[in-house]
Design a protein around this motif. Structure first.
Motif, PDB file in Angstrom:
ATOM      1  N   LEU A 196       1.048  -1.388   0.255  1.00 21.83           N
ATOM      2  CA  LEU A 196       0.057  -0.304  -0.182  1.00 21.83           C
ATOM      3  C   LEU A 196       0.918   1.062   0.249  1.00 21.83           C
ATOM      4  CD1 LEU A 196      -2.576  -1.256   3.109  1.00 21.83           C
ATOM      5  CD2 LEU A 196      -2.499  -1.061   0.301  1.00 21.83           C
ATOM      6  N   LEU A 197       0.452   2.679  -1.294  1.00 17.12           N
ATOM      7  CA  LEU A 197       1.520   3.259  -1.160  1.00 17.12           C
ATOM      8  C   LEU A 197       1.040   4.360  -0.046  1.00 17.12           C
ATOM      9  CD1 LEU A 197       0.887   3.793  -4.845  1.00 17.12           C
ATOM     10  CD2 LEU A 197       2.778   2.347  -3.543  1.00 17.12           C
ATOM     11  N   ARG A 198       0.221   4.070   0.542  1.00 16.43           N
ATOM     12  CA  ARG A 198       0.307   5.455   1.923  1.00 16.43           C
ATOM     13  C   ARG A 198       1.056   5.006   2.936  1.00 16.43           C
ATOM     14  NH1 ARG A 198      -5.170   6.152  -1.021  1.00 16.43           N
ATOM     15  NH2 ARG A 198      -6.127   4.053   0.030  1.00 16.43           N
ATOM     16  N   ASN A 199       0.677   3.015   3.081  1.00 14.41           N
ATOM     17  CA  ASN A 199       1.548   3.228   4.233  1.00 14.41           C
ATOM     18  C   ASN A 199       3.748   3.182   3.981  1.00 14.41           C
ATOM     19  OD1 ASN A 199      -0.586   2.029   5.035  1.00 14.41           O
ATOM     20  ND2 ASN A 199       0.051  -0.180   4.653  1.00 14.41           N
ATOM     21  N   VAL A 200       3.645   3.092   2.529  1.00 17.98           N
ATOM     22  CA  VAL A 200       5.082   3.684   1.658  1.00 17.98           C
ATOM     23  C   VAL A 200       5.451   5.404   2.823  1.00 17.98           C
ATOM     24  CG1 VAL A 200       6.617   4.140   0.353  1.00 17.98           C
ATOM     25  CG2 VAL A 200       5.511   1.954  -0.267  1.00 17.98           C
ATOM     26  N   ASP A 201       4.528   5.929   2.451  1.00 17.64           N
ATOM     27  CA  ASP A 201       4.486   7.496   2.992  1.00 17.64           C
ATOM     28  C   ASP A 201       5.030   7.581   4.270  1.00 17.64           C
ATOM     29  OD1 ASP A 201       4.138   8.103   0.230  1.00 17.64           O
ATOM     30  OD2 ASP A 201       1.856   9.266   0.423  1.00 17.64           O
ATOM     31  N   VAL A 202       3.701   6.591   5.017  1.00 16.00           N
ATOM     32  CA  VAL A 202       4.097   6.825   6.825  1.00 16.00           C
ATOM     33  C   VAL A 202       5.414   6.027   6.788  1.00 16.00           C
ATOM     34  CG1 VAL A 202       2.455   5.727   9.039  1.00 16.00           C
ATOM     35  CG2 VAL A 202       1.079   6.684   7.131  1.00 16.00           C
ATOM     36  N   ALA A 203       5.971   5.597   6.516  1.00 21.19           N
ATOM     37  CA  ALA A 203       7.294   4.937   6.464  1.00 21.19           C
ATOM     38  C   ALA A 203       8.930   5.681   6.602  1.00 21.19           C
ATOM     39  CB  ALA A 203       7.082   3.366   6.361  1.00 21.19           C
ATOM     40  N   CYS A 204       8.069   6.516   5.453  1.00 21.35           N
ATOM     41  CA  CYS A 204       9.253   7.521   4.900  1.00 21.35           C
ATOM     42  C   CYS A 204       9.149   8.462   5.785  1.00 21.35           C
ATOM     43  CB  CYS A 204       8.865   8.249   3.431  1.00 21.35           C
ATOM     44  SG  CYS A 204       9.160   6.385   1.963  1.00 21.35           S
ATOM     45  N   LYS A 205       7.765   9.292   6.048  1.00 16.47           N
ATOM     46  CA  LYS A 205       8.033  10.425   7.149  1.00 16.47           C
ATOM     47  C   LYS A 205       8.461   9.943   8.998  1.00 16.47           C
ATOM     48  CE  LYS A 205       4.031  12.078   5.556  1.00 16.47           C
ATOM     49  NZ  LYS A 205       2.312  12.520   5.779  1.00 16.47           N
ATOM     50  N   GLU A 206       8.484   8.273   8.926  1.00 16.26           N
ATOM     51  CA  GLU A 206       9.494   8.043  10.213  1.00 16.26           C
ATOM     52  C   GLU A 206      10.672   8.276  10.018  1.00 16.26           C
ATOM     53  OE1 GLU A 206       9.324   4.440  13.657  1.00 16.26           O
ATOM     54  OE2 GLU A 206       7.497   4.502  11.695  1.00 16.26           O
ATOM     55  N   ILE A 207      11.159   7.935   9.047  1.00 15.45           N
ATOM     56  CA  ILE A 207      12.379   7.875   8.391  1.00 15.45           C
ATOM     57  C   ILE A 207      13.019   9.300   8.571  1.00 15.45           C
ATOM     58  CG2 ILE A 207      14.603   7.130   7.256  1.00 15.45           C
ATOM     59  CD1 ILE A 207      12.278   4.749   6.101  1.00 15.45           C
ATOM     60  N   GLU A 242      -5.330  -6.945  -6.755  1.00 12.20           N
ATOM     61  CA  GLU A 242      -5.856  -6.165  -6.068  1.00 12.20           C
ATOM     62  C   GLU A 242      -6.317  -5.431  -4.875  1.00 12.20           C
ATOM     63  OE1 GLU A 242      -9.535  -2.808  -7.695  1.00 12.20           O
ATOM     64  OE2 GLU A 242      -8.149  -3.720  -9.694  1.00 12.20           O
ATOM     65  N   THR A 243      -5.014  -4.379  -4.399  1.00 13.38           N
ATOM     66  CA  THR A 243      -5.191  -3.655  -3.244  1.00 13.38           C
ATOM     67  C   THR A 243      -5.874  -2.773  -3.502  1.00 13.38           C
ATOM     68  OG1 THR A 243      -4.065  -2.028  -3.720  1.00 13.38           O
ATOM     69  CG2 THR A 243      -2.689  -3.916  -3.438  1.00 13.38           C
ATOM     70  N   PRO A 244      -6.348  -2.284  -1.563  1.00 13.53           N
ATOM     71  CA  PRO A 244      -7.497  -1.516  -1.920  1.00 13.53           C
ATOM     72  C   PRO A 244      -7.181   0.111  -2.481  1.00 13.53           C
ATOM     73  CG  PRO A 244      -6.823  -2.442   0.259  1.00 13.53           C
ATOM     74  CD  PRO A 244      -6.285  -2.892  -0.591  1.00 13.53           C
ATOM     75  N   GLU A 245      -5.960  -0.120  -3.029  1.00 10.25           N
ATOM     76  CA  GLU A 245      -5.406   1.722  -4.235  1.00 10.25           C
ATOM     77  C   GLU A 245      -5.634   0.920  -5.412  1.00 10.25           C
ATOM     78  OE1 GLU A 245      -2.110   3.170  -0.908  1.00 10.25           O
ATOM     79  OE2 GLU A 245      -1.332   1.300  -2.234  1.00 10.25           O
ATOM     80  N   GLY A 246      -6.168   0.085  -5.424  1.00 12.82           N
ATOM     81  CA  GLY A 246      -6.657  -0.684  -7.508  1.00 12.82           C
ATOM     82  C   GLY A 246      -5.485  -0.721  -7.837  1.00 12.82           C
ATOM     83  N   LEU A 247      -4.263  -1.136  -7.657  1.00  9.23           N
ATOM     84  CA  LEU A 247      -3.341  -1.620  -8.046  1.00  9.23           C
ATOM     85  C   LEU A 247      -2.670  -3.435  -7.556  1.00  9.23           C
ATOM     86  CD1 LEU A 247       0.016   1.190  -7.082  1.00  9.23           C
ATOM     87  CD2 LEU A 247      -1.838   0.684  -9.389  1.00  9.23           C
ATOM     88  N   ASP A 248      -2.214  -4.009  -8.673  1.00  8.47           N
ATOM     89  CA  ASP A 248      -2.124  -5.274  -8.388  1.00  8.47           C
ATOM     90  C   ASP A 248      -0.707  -5.469  -7.213  1.00  8.47           C
ATOM     91  OD1 ASP A 248      -1.652  -8.657  -8.738  1.00  8.47           O
ATOM     92  OD2 ASP A 248       0.478  -7.466  -8.980  1.00  8.47           O
ATOM     93  N   ARG A 249      -0.827  -6.725  -6.022  1.00  8.25           N
ATOM     94  CA  ARG A 249      -0.056  -6.880  -5.366  1.00  8.25           C
ATOM     95  C   ARG A 249       1.446  -6.457  -5.733  1.00  8.25           C
ATOM     96  NH1 ARG A 249       1.453 -10.274  -0.696  1.00  8.25           N
ATOM     97  NH2 ARG A 249       2.006  -9.230   1.252  1.00  8.25           N
TER      98      ARG A 249
END
Length: 333
Positions: free
Chosen positions: A84-95, A119-126
Motif C-alpha cells: 500500500l503506497l499510503r503505508n510507504v508514505d507513513v514509513a518514509c515520514k518516520e525515517i 488488487e489492493t484497496p488502492e487499485g494496484l496489483d499487490r
C-alpha cells in the motif's frame, strides 16, 4: 565478472567513508535485503540502519544479530505492509523525522506467486506494487535526504533488485495492467519500468546514482506466496540447480558492492573508474547490473527503442499519476 576478492576489498574499505552512514533496507527482513544489511553492518563504522517490512519476529532477530556484529551501530525496524503506497508514505515520514541524510536506499521488497491479479484497496496489483510502485515511491519520497548526502560529498545511492534483462513488451496504453494483466506481463512491466525509472531519476538527480541489479538464482524466502506443493517443487529445483546458484551470503556481499562501489558513480561526480551506464554513457548515473557486478553489455534493441522514443518519460508520468491519485488525493487508481 567482478571477482569476489575485488568485492570484498571494496566492502572492507567502507569504514574509510567515516562513521554514521545511514541505510534504509526496504524488504530487509529476509533474503537479499537481510543479507546485504548484514554486510553493511559488518563493514561500516557506527552505521544507522532501518529495516522496513512486515515480519516483526524476524526483524527482532535480525536487529539483535546486527547489533552484535556492530555494537556501535543503531538498528531500527519499521513495520509496514508496503503493498500500500499510503503505508510507504507513513514509513518514509518516520525515517525523515530522524534522518537529515540517507546514504543508501536498498529496495528488494516483493514475492513470487502463481496467483493472478491481487488488487489492493488502492487499485494496484499487490505484486506489481511491491516490485515497482512502492519502490519508486520510497525513492521519490527520500530524494531530499539522498540529495543531502550527495551534497556532503559522500555516498548517495538507490539500488533496486529485480531484473534489468526485461523480456516482453510494455502495454503502453495500460501500464498498470488493469485490463491486460498476466504473470508474464506483470514481470515485463515491473522489470522494464524499473529500468526506465532509474534512468529518469538519474537524469533529474545527477548527484545520486541509481542501480537496477539482477540477483541471479539465490535461495531466499521469495517463494512464500506459493502453495505447499509448489514450495516443495521449488525446493527440489534449487537442489538440482545448486551448482548455478549464488549463495545468500555471497549475494549480500555482491549487492553491497553494487550499493557502494565508486564504479557506479553519480552523473555529476563521475569517477575515473566509472562504468558505462544504461544509456551507453560512461558514468551516466544509471546502471543495469548482472548478478556478478558487471553492467549489462550493450542496450537490448527493445530497451534502446524505448529510450529513443522517450518511453521513460511516459512511464514516469504514469507513475506520478498513480502517486497523485493514491497518495495525494487518497483515492484508488
Amino acid at each position: 565478472m567482478v571477482s569476489l576478492q575485488a568485492v570484498r576489498a571494496n566492502n572492507s574499505a567502507l569504514k574509510e567513508l567515516g562513521p554514521g552512514l545511514v541505510a534504509v533496507f526496504v524488504g530487509g527482513t529476509s533474503g537479499i535485503g537481510e543479507s546485504t544489511a548484514r554486510e553493511f553492518a559488518r563493514n561500516t563504522d557506527s552505521p544507522r540502519v532501518y529495516l522496513v517490512g512486515r515480519n516483526q519476529a524476524e526483524a527482532t532477530r535480525i536487529t539483535q544479530e546486527l547489533q552484535k556484529l556492530n555494537p556501535e551501530g543503531k538498528f531500527h525496524f519499521i513495520k509496514s505492509d508496503l503493498s500500500l503506497l499510503r503505508n510507504v508514505d507513513v514509513a518514509c515520514k518516520e525515517i525523515q523525522a530522524k534522518e537529515e541524510k540517507i546514504n543508501l536506499l536498498f529496495l528488494s521488497c516483493g514475492y513470487l506467486t502463481m496467483k493472478g491479479r491481487e488488487e489492493t484497496p488502492e487499485g494496484l496489483d499487490r505484486k506489481f506494487s511491491l516490485n515497482y510502485y512502492a519502490r519508486m515511491r520510497f525513492a521519490q519520497n527520500l530524494l531530499p535526504q539522498l540529495s543531502a548526502a550527495s551534497q556532503s560529498n559522500t555516498l548517495s545511492r538507490v539500488v533496486s533488485v529485480l531484473d534489468p534483462n526485461a523480456r516482453g513488451s510494455l502495454v503502453l496504453d495500460d501500464l498498470s495492467l488493469k485490463t491486460h494483466f498476466s504473470l508474464s506481463n506483470c514481470a515485463t512491466h515491473a522489470c522494464t519500468m524499473n529500468n526506465l525509472a532509474v534512468e529518469e531519476l538519474a537524469a533529474t538527480n545527477p548527484g545520486i546514482s541509481f542501480v537496477h541489479a539482477f540477483p541471479g538464482l539465490v535461495k531466499t524466502g521469495v517463494t512464500r506466496g506459493y502453495g505447499p506443493i509448489l514450495q516443495t517443487g521449488m525446493a527440489a529445483l534449487f537442489v538440482l540447480l545448486k551448482p548455478f546458484t549464488v549463495p545468500l551470503g555471497e549475494s549480500g556481499e555482491r549487492h553491497l558492492y553494487a550499493a557502494t562501489s565508486k564504479t557506479f558513480s553519480p552523473k555529476s561526480k563521475p569517477e575515473e573508474s566509472a562504468a558505462v551506464g544504461s544509456t551507453g554513457e560512461k558514468g551516466s548515473g544509471a546502471y543495469w547490473l548482472n548478478w556478478n557486478g558487471d553492467p549489462y553489455g550493450g542496450v537490448p534493441a527493445k530497451m534502446k527503442g524505448y529510450q529513443e522514443k522517450g518511453i521513460g518519460k511516459q512511464v514516469w508520468e504514469h507513475t506520478q499519476d498513480v502517486f497523485q491519485k493514491v497518495c495525494q488525493e487518497g483515492g484508488k487508481y
